[in-house]
Enzyme design. Structure first.
Site, PDB file in Angstrom:
ATOM      1  N   ASP A 130       0.856  -1.081   0.074  1.00 32.36           N
ATOM      2  CA  ASP A 130       0.044  -0.182  -0.009  1.00 32.36           C
ATOM      3  C   ASP A 130       0.735   1.409   0.186  1.00 32.36           C
ATOM      4  O   ASP A 130       1.800   1.354   0.658  1.00 32.36           O
ATOM      5  CB  ASP A 130      -0.951   0.083   1.119  1.00 32.36           C
ATOM      6  CG  ASP A 130      -2.084  -0.716   1.084  1.00 32.36           C
ATOM      7  OD1 ASP A 130      -2.595  -0.796  -0.093  1.00 32.36           O
ATOM      8  OD2 ASP A 130      -2.810  -1.245   2.095  1.00 32.36           O
ATOM      9  N   ASP A 319      -5.124   0.441  10.715  1.00 30.38           N
ATOM     10  CA  ASP A 319      -5.645  -0.165   9.662  1.00 30.38           C
ATOM     11  C   ASP A 319      -7.279   0.032   9.648  1.00 30.38           C
ATOM     12  O   ASP A 319      -7.930  -0.050   8.764  1.00 30.38           O
ATOM     13  CB  ASP A 319      -5.285  -1.546   9.580  1.00 30.38           C
ATOM     14  CG  ASP A 319      -3.837  -1.779   9.143  1.00 30.38           C
ATOM     15  OD1 ASP A 319      -3.465  -0.908   8.592  1.00 30.38           O
ATOM     16  OD2 ASP A 319      -3.365  -2.755   9.686  1.00 30.38           O
TER      17      ASP A 319
END
Ligand code: EPU
Length: 432
Positions: A130, A319
């Site tokens: 990511d 997250d």
């Protein structure tokens, strides 16, 4: 059951999601195995010079597929048997990770220490993953160097040589990746050589990797605390192991109840892993109930604003920071969401603005002024969790939103769309 041979992973087909928001999601959803535990556990399976490993509950996500392809390229035999993933690493012949595949995922870095421990040499590309800000791996490399590896860089790849020896390593920050990586690398070596990791991360995924290594015959003490001691053994053997449930998937579904003013029970979870999330949702007005290995979240009114500080475990998880921000955008009042782990993880906020959200990034925080509702829009996911946040925002917005960049969701969530539709979400998948 006939085993499924892993086919070489194709580049993902791009799709978009058309989400019609404004409907309450209700029902039960079973949570799968943890992505962030499975990826290092699959890497650790390469430490077994004898016996086969069987992993239960590994999620069918594209990051796992890429990891399996990498293992096959190194000479491991990898097969799915339904929900079980079998790995036979006894005939491993290579210590060089395929450059294109290795760059696709972050977790390929773990193979560097694993291959060094097994062969005394390794070549692994600098990892992908990511784009959530700068993602250095200096702690990983400093630790391996302290253990005696010579590490250099050649054409975008990390090259390591040397047999690993014992060391006492202090991590400047409790990095999840560095803790797992060094723990795995230290597990196989000369009998009784002892490596100590201080200021280690304490996340449940670290304990899970340690438990798997222990099942293989490793001697690891203190995983889950800030000091981990690893006493090396000469040989590790394949083991059967079930990975822990994915606390981030569970958190995302609990928040989808909140986003859609619904009533959702997540099953097959370990509620202690979600303590900070449950507390924060309660504070916002979500009715939370823990019933054994299930958690129920119910919402029938507008949520209240709150401040959120995302930090290392056991703090609120980074997250889930984008997802909770998706809830706060329509909460009553002003909120401040700060991320101390990934201080730039706010790319998703531009997309909230397209939906009418009032958000402003200030340093490592986002200031949110709650609006009464979002309007549907065309938005793009830039990473796994930012994508999940856009799904939540779209579920709450009356009308049809289109989400691009769906391959990011496929990297981290197994069957997300089917599971949401099973709860009553109205989602069409469009091939582009
Ligand atoms: N850091 C360094 N140097 C290093 C390693 C980390 O400065 O060598 C810094 C990072 O820049 C960051 C902080 O330390 O500011 C924490 O990074 P950490 O190493 O803990 O993260 P990671 O291991 O790269 C894993 C998860 C991430 C999750 C973080 C934090 C995997 C594959 N990834 O990353 O998960 O956000 O821990 O919990 O396990 C996701 O699942 O969407 C995801 C991005």
């Amino acid at each position: 059951m006939t085993p499924t041979v892993i086919a070489e992973t194709a580049k993902p087909l791009e799709r978009a999601l058309c989400v019609e928001g404004g409907f309450s999601l209700c029902g039960e959803v079973a949570i799968g195995g943890s992505k962030n535990a499975s990826l290092p556990i699959i890497a650790a399976a390469l430490l077994a010079t004898e016996g086969q490993t069987r992993l239960i509950g590994v999620p069918h996500i594209s990051d796992v597929e890429v990891m399996c392809d990498i293992l096959q390229g190194l000479g491991a035999r990898v097969r799915w048997h339904g929900d079980a993933l079998d790995i036979d690493a006894t005939g491993l012949y290579g210590a060089e990770v395929d450059s294109e595949l290795g760059q696709r995922i972050r977790a390929s870095t773990y193979l560097f220490g694993v291959l060094l421990a097994r062969f005394g040499e390794a070549k692994v590309p600098y990892p992908g993953g990511d784009r959530i800000g700068v993602r250095p791996i200096d702690f990983h490399l400093a630790g391996l160097r302290a253990m005696g590896a010579e590490v250099s860089t050649e054409a975008g790849c990390l090259v390591g040589v040397g047999r690993l020896s014992e060391a006492s390593i202090y991590l400047e920050r409790p990095s999840v990746g560095a803790t797992i990586h060094l723990m795995m690398a230290a597990a196989l070596g000369k009998d009784s050589q002892t490596t100590t990791l201080s200021n280690a991360a304490m996340d449940p995924e670290i304990m899970d990797v340690a438990r798997f290594l222990s099942a293989m015959g490793a001697r690891i003490y203190g995983a889950g605390t800030s000091t981990i001691k690893v006493v090396a053994v000469r040989k590790l053997t394949g083991a059967t192991y079930e990975v822990i449930p994915d606390r981030l998937e569970a958190g995302t579904f609990l928040m989808s109840a909140a986003a859609s003013r619904g009533d959702i029970t997540v099953t097959g979870v370990i509620s202690e892993h979600l303590t900070a999330v449950i507390a924060k949702l309660q504070q916002m007005g979500v009715r939370m109930e823990v019933l054994g290995d299930s958690i129920r979240a119910r919402v029938d009114r507008r949520l209240s604003a709150t401040d959120v500080l995302a930090e290392e475990y056991p703090g609120f998880p980074t997250d889930l920071q984008p997802c909770i921000a998706a809830l706060l955008v329509t909460a009553s009042g002003d909120s401040m969401v700060t991320d101390l782990v990934w201080t730039d993880r706010f790319q998703y906020t531009d997309e909230f603005v397209r939906m009418g959200g009032q958000v402003k990034v200030v340093g490592s925080s986002v200031r949110i002024q709650g609006v009464s509702g979002l309007s549907p829009a065309e938005v793009t996911a830039n990473d796994i969790r930012g994508g999940a946040a856009l799904v939540l925002a779209s579920l709450g917005a009356q009308g049809k939103s289109t989400i691009y960049g769906v391959h990011h969701l496929d990297r981290g969530y197994a069957g997300l769309i089917d599971k949401l539709m099973g709860l009553g979400a109205r989602i069409d998948e469009l091939e582009l």
